[in-house]
Design a protein around this motif. Sequence first.
Motif, mmCIF file in Angstrom:
data_model
loop_
_atom_site.group_PDB
_atom_site.id
_atom_site.type_symbol
_atom_site.label_atom_id
_atom_site.label_comp_id
_atom_site.label_asym_id
_atom_site.label_seq_id
_atom_site.Cartn_x
_atom_site.Cartn_y
_atom_site.Cartn_z
ATOM 1 N N ALA A 130 0.834 -1.207 0.000
ATOM 2 C CA ALA A 130 0.000 0.000 0.000
ATOM 3 C C ALA A 130 0.868 1.256 0.000
ATOM 4 O O ALA A 130 0.584 2.229 -0.711
ATOM 5 C CB ALA A 130 -0.930 0.001 1.206
ATOM 6 N N ASP A 131 1.939 1.232 0.786
ATOM 7 C CA ASP A 131 2.855 2.378 0.796
ATOM 8 C C ASP A 131 3.527 2.550 -0.557
ATOM 9 O O ASP A 131 3.804 3.677 -0.989
ATOM 10 C CB ASP A 131 3.920 2.188 1.882
ATOM 11 N N LEU A 132 3.798 1.444 -1.249
ATOM 12 C CA LEU A 132 4.396 1.523 -2.583
ATOM 13 C C LEU A 132 3.464 2.219 -3.564
ATOM 14 O O LEU A 132 3.901 3.006 -4.404
ATOM 15 C CB LEU A 132 4.740 0.116 -3.070
ATOM 16 N N VAL A 133 2.157 1.937 -3.454
ATOM 17 C CA VAL A 133 1.178 2.604 -4.330
ATOM 18 C C VAL A 133 1.164 4.105 -4.059
ATOM 19 O O VAL A 133 1.170 4.925 -4.981
ATOM 20 C CB VAL A 133 -0.228 2.003 -4.111
ATOM 21 N N GLN A 134 1.179 4.495 -2.782
ATOM 22 C CA GLN A 134 1.195 5.907 -2.440
ATOM 23 C C GLN A 134 2.476 6.573 -2.944
ATOM 24 O O GLN A 134 2.448 7.697 -3.465
ATOM 25 C CB GLN A 134 1.075 6.086 -0.929
ATOM 26 N N THR A 135 3.598 5.884 -2.814
ATOM 27 C CA THR A 135 4.863 6.428 -3.300
ATOM 28 C C THR A 135 4.828 6.620 -4.807
ATOM 29 O O THR A 135 5.339 7.615 -5.327
ATOM 30 C CB THR A 135 6.017 5.480 -2.923
ATOM 31 N N THR A 136 4.214 5.681 -5.513
ATOM 32 C CA THR A 136 4.107 5.799 -6.974
ATOM 33 C C THR A 136 3.325 7.046 -7.362
ATOM 34 O O THR A 136 3.714 7.779 -8.289
ATOM 35 C CB THR A 136 3.429 4.547 -7.554
ATOM 36 N N LEU A 137 2.225 7.310 -6.666
ATOM 37 C CA LEU A 137 1.441 8.516 -6.947
ATOM 38 C C LEU A 137 2.270 9.779 -6.703
ATOM 39 O O LEU A 137 2.221 10.741 -7.487
ATOM 40 C CB LEU A 137 0.183 8.537 -6.074
ATOM 41 N N THR A 138 3.057 9.775 -5.641
ATOM 42 C CA THR A 138 3.906 10.925 -5.337
ATOM 43 C C THR A 138 4.953 11.138 -6.421
ATOM 44 O O THR A 138 5.227 12.275 -6.831
ATOM 45 C CB THR A 138 4.603 10.725 -3.976
ATOM 46 N N VAL A 139 5.531 10.051 -6.910
ATOM 47 C CA VAL A 139 6.542 10.159 -7.963
ATOM 48 C C VAL A 139 5.929 10.712 -9.248
ATOM 49 O O VAL A 139 6.555 11.521 -9.946
ATOM 50 C CB VAL A 139 7.199 8.793 -8.215
ATOM 51 N N VAL A 140 4.707 10.306 -9.560
ATOM 52 C CA VAL A 140 4.034 10.822 -10.761
ATOM 53 C C VAL A 140 3.882 12.341 -10.674
ATOM 54 O O VAL A 140 4.171 13.074 -11.632
ATOM 55 C CB VAL A 140 2.660 10.146 -10.945
#
Length: 283
Positions: A130-140
């Motif tokens: 779940a944290d990886l998904v949030q990190t991906t959104l931040t990187v975008v």
Amino acid sequence: MSTQVEAAPIAAPRPRGGIAQSVNDSLVVAKRNLIRMTRIPEMIIFGMIQPVMFVVLFSYVFGGSMQIGNSTSPEVYREFLMAGIFAQTVTFATAGAGAGIADDMHKGLIDRFRSLPMARGAVLTGRTLADLVQTTLTVVVLVVVALLVGWRVHEGIPKALAAFALLLLLGYAFSWIGALIGLSVRTPEAATSGGLIWLFPVTFISNAFVDSSNLTPWLRHIAEWNPFSATVQACRELFGNPGVSTSDAWPMQHSVLASVIWSVLIIVLFRTLAVRKYRSATA
């Protein structure tokens, strides 16, 4: 005369294997955490603001005073900087992962999970996913900001996607360090502090914000063998950005391979320690 028809016995469902159960349980926990994030949008918003501030501050405050190679051009430094900012962003998510797990421990939620017939590592795996998904959104979001300040990709989309995959792998690896910290402390505040204290030297004694060749010899050796530096160097090469190292250190000469090896080793080591800690942890 009545005829009794014996009902055919209903076959019991076949039990799932260990891996199948672990994957399913991990996805269920990940979904639970993602739903929780959507109900607390400020978690995502504040997580995006900090890296954007780093981009703007480093680009416009330090851009004209940093020497990259033989250039002090602000434009060159902005392109040099972005791989470091991307890597810093995915690793700083470690503090959030640790705080989230510590909060679940503090509220007794972990004990409830431990009482259920579920895979032992699923709670932690689901949380890190779940944290990886949030990190991906931040990187975008960060990519959009980087493009606005002048950062560009020069080696094509496939290599750029490979660079982002390395970044997310590093972020996932570091989230397991956060998970271990979250299980080892008593409060979310302590997990946040513990998750950031060690991250600052890791990210700043590296090639993320300065050319490591300009560091003193002993600091340069630390920076060149820093797992964080390997991923930053690999991303610069894949993006085609300035600052490609001429160092003879093996991680700098084989940065993509070194990045993968470091990340996998961190995942294996800290996942093992975190799951072991989870099994013995009490609220």
